[in-house]
Enzyme design. Structure first.
Site, PDB file in Angstrom:
ATOM      1  N   ARG A   6      36.937  34.450  36.640  1.00 28.22           N
ATOM      2  CA  ARG A   6      36.152  33.493  37.427  1.00 28.22           C
ATOM      3  C   ARG A   6      35.366  32.515  36.550  1.00 28.22           C
ATOM      4  O   ARG A   6      34.947  31.468  37.025  1.00 28.22           O
ATOM      5  CB  ARG A   6      35.146  34.225  38.314  1.00 28.22           C
ATOM      6  N   GLY A  50      32.406  33.971  46.362  1.00 25.52           N
ATOM      7  CA  GLY A  50      32.567  34.128  44.923  1.00 25.52           C
ATOM      8  C   GLY A  50      32.693  32.781  44.229  1.00 25.52           C
ATOM      9  O   GLY A  50      33.311  31.859  44.744  1.00 25.52           O
ATOM     10  N   ASP A  62      42.216  33.764  44.335  1.00 23.14           N
ATOM     11  CA  ASP A  62      43.332  34.608  44.761  1.00 23.14           C
ATOM     12  C   ASP A  62      44.484  33.807  45.351  1.00 23.14           C
ATOM     13  O   ASP A  62      45.587  34.329  45.509  1.00 23.14           O
ATOM     14  CB  ASP A  62      42.867  35.628  45.803  1.00 23.14           C
ATOM     15  N   GLY A  89      42.736  40.386  42.786  1.00 22.31           N
ATOM     16  CA  GLY A  89      43.703  40.287  43.866  1.00 22.31           C
ATOM     17  C   GLY A  89      43.525  41.437  44.833  1.00 22.31           C
ATOM     18  O   GLY A  89      44.157  42.480  44.690  1.00 22.31           O
ATOM     19  N   GLU A 116      44.148  44.413  41.380  1.00 20.01           N
ATOM     20  CA  GLU A 116      43.134  45.410  41.700  1.00 20.01           C
ATOM     21  C   GLU A 116      43.399  46.082  43.044  1.00 20.01           C
ATOM     22  O   GLU A 116      42.980  47.215  43.273  1.00 20.01           O
ATOM     23  CB  GLU A 116      41.745  44.765  41.730  1.00 20.01           C
TER      24      GLU A 116
END
Length: 342
Positions: free
Chosen positions: A275, A10, A128, A171, A222
């Site tokens: 992000r 990511g 994270d 998360g 999440e």
């Protein structure tokens, strides 16, 4: 020496600052050459490259995303995957060593490749903040700032309408973003994967806030689960690594809160907003330092290691230590925040 640089997994703010730090130090101090590997491990497997020199990294520290592109490719799959094929590709494009910038999945792949003899140094990246071997990873501070600002904004509209605002942040396994952003924004409840809660407890916190004439704000990771759930909420299929795509727990909680309390409730999922955008000053500095330190590791031949922030110092740790476990929110940190709930 010609060094390949890749970003995998990511994206997050700060990736370009790492690239810039590495290229500037490498070219200025050691007269090294660099080549950009495009689209993460996919570029290593398929030989996708781009020029990477001092001119191409000019002004990059403040730019979000990654100029190299990224992907979630597994370098051990496909007809061109695996250590022998990848080494042959690196030989063909003239790369002597790799700097791999990524999170747990990227570093786990790098470990397997270095175990097979490839020369790789890792730089940790994850919003994270869940890599146990480093105190902080770049991208986390920016994500927390973005989430905090969003919660602040949602609080004003919530107060205007006397609504309960349920804000979902990223998360999957750990709740660091929720914990830090929730505390910074004065949330009335913070829900993290490490601490399952009952719906009764969440409703009690919300009702307590409403009874004081305030509009409740609930921040949830999440990956949070109610104590009645066997797995995190997922309704978006699987990702490239066959993991459930998480997201939507806020949409589960908000209507249940409204049904039990009668308080109008709204869910907001921040998702990839966390992000995007430019990195914070802290992340720019940390990412630049990590990129420069990666050059020292390459010059010292410290293959199979990752740069880690320990206090204010940057050290080398083995890939085994880097991917050995997740850095979860400890119970005492959650209890510290929970004093402020309700």
């Amino acid at each position: 020496m010609r060094i390949g640089v890749l970003t995998s997994g990511g994206d997050c703010p700060g990736l370009n600052a790492v690239i810039r730090g590495a290229v500037l130090k490498g070219t200025k101090i050691h007269n090294q050459e660099f080549i950009g590997i495009r689209d993460g491990w996919k570029g290593v497997v398929d030989g996708l490259t781009m020029p990477l020199d001092r001119h191409s990294v000019r002004g990059l520290s403040k730019q979000g995303g990654t100029i190299l592109g990224t992907s979630r490719t597994n370098p051990f799959e496909g007809p061109h995957g695996g250590p022998e094929n990848i080494q042959a590709t690196l030989d063909r494009i003239g790369v002597d060593a790799l700097i791999a910038i990524g999170g747990e999945g990227t570093l786990a792949a790098a470990k397997r490749l270095t175990d097979a003899g490839l020369k790789i140094v890792g730089v940790p990246k994850t919003i994270d903040n869940d890599l146990d071997a480093t105190d902080y990873s770049f991208g986390f501070d920016t994500a927390v700032e973005i989430a905090t600002e969003a919660i602040d904004r949602l609080r004003t509209t919530g107060e205007s309408h006397k609504r309960c605002m349920v804000v979902e942040v990223m998360g999957r396994h750990v709740g660091w973003i929720a914990l830090h952003a929730g505390m910074a924004a004065g949330a009335h409840a913070i829900l993290v994967p490490e601490q399952p809660q009952s719906m009764d407890q969440i409703v009690a916190w919300v009702q307590s806030v409403a009874d004081r004439g305030r509009a409740p704000v609930v921040v949830v990771s999440e990956g949070f689960t109610l104590d009645t759930m066997e797995a995190p909420h997922s309704e978006k299929g699987l990702d490239a690594f066959n993991r459930p795509r998480l997201g939507g727990i806020a949409d589960v909680l908000a209507p249940e809160i409204e049904a039990r309390t009668g308080i109008e409730s709204r869910a907001t999922v921040l998702g990839h907003l966390q992000r995007g955008g430019v990195p914070s000053a802290y992340d720019r500095v940390l990412a630049t330092r990590l990129g420069m330190a990666a050059i020292d590791s390459v010059m010292n031949g410290e293959w199979g290691t990752m740069l880690a922030l320990r206090g204010t110092d940057i050290e080398n740790v083995s890939f085994s230590e880097a991917v050995g476990g997740l850095k979860t929110v400890p119970e005492h940190r959650y209890e510290e925040a929970a004093v402020l709930f309700g």
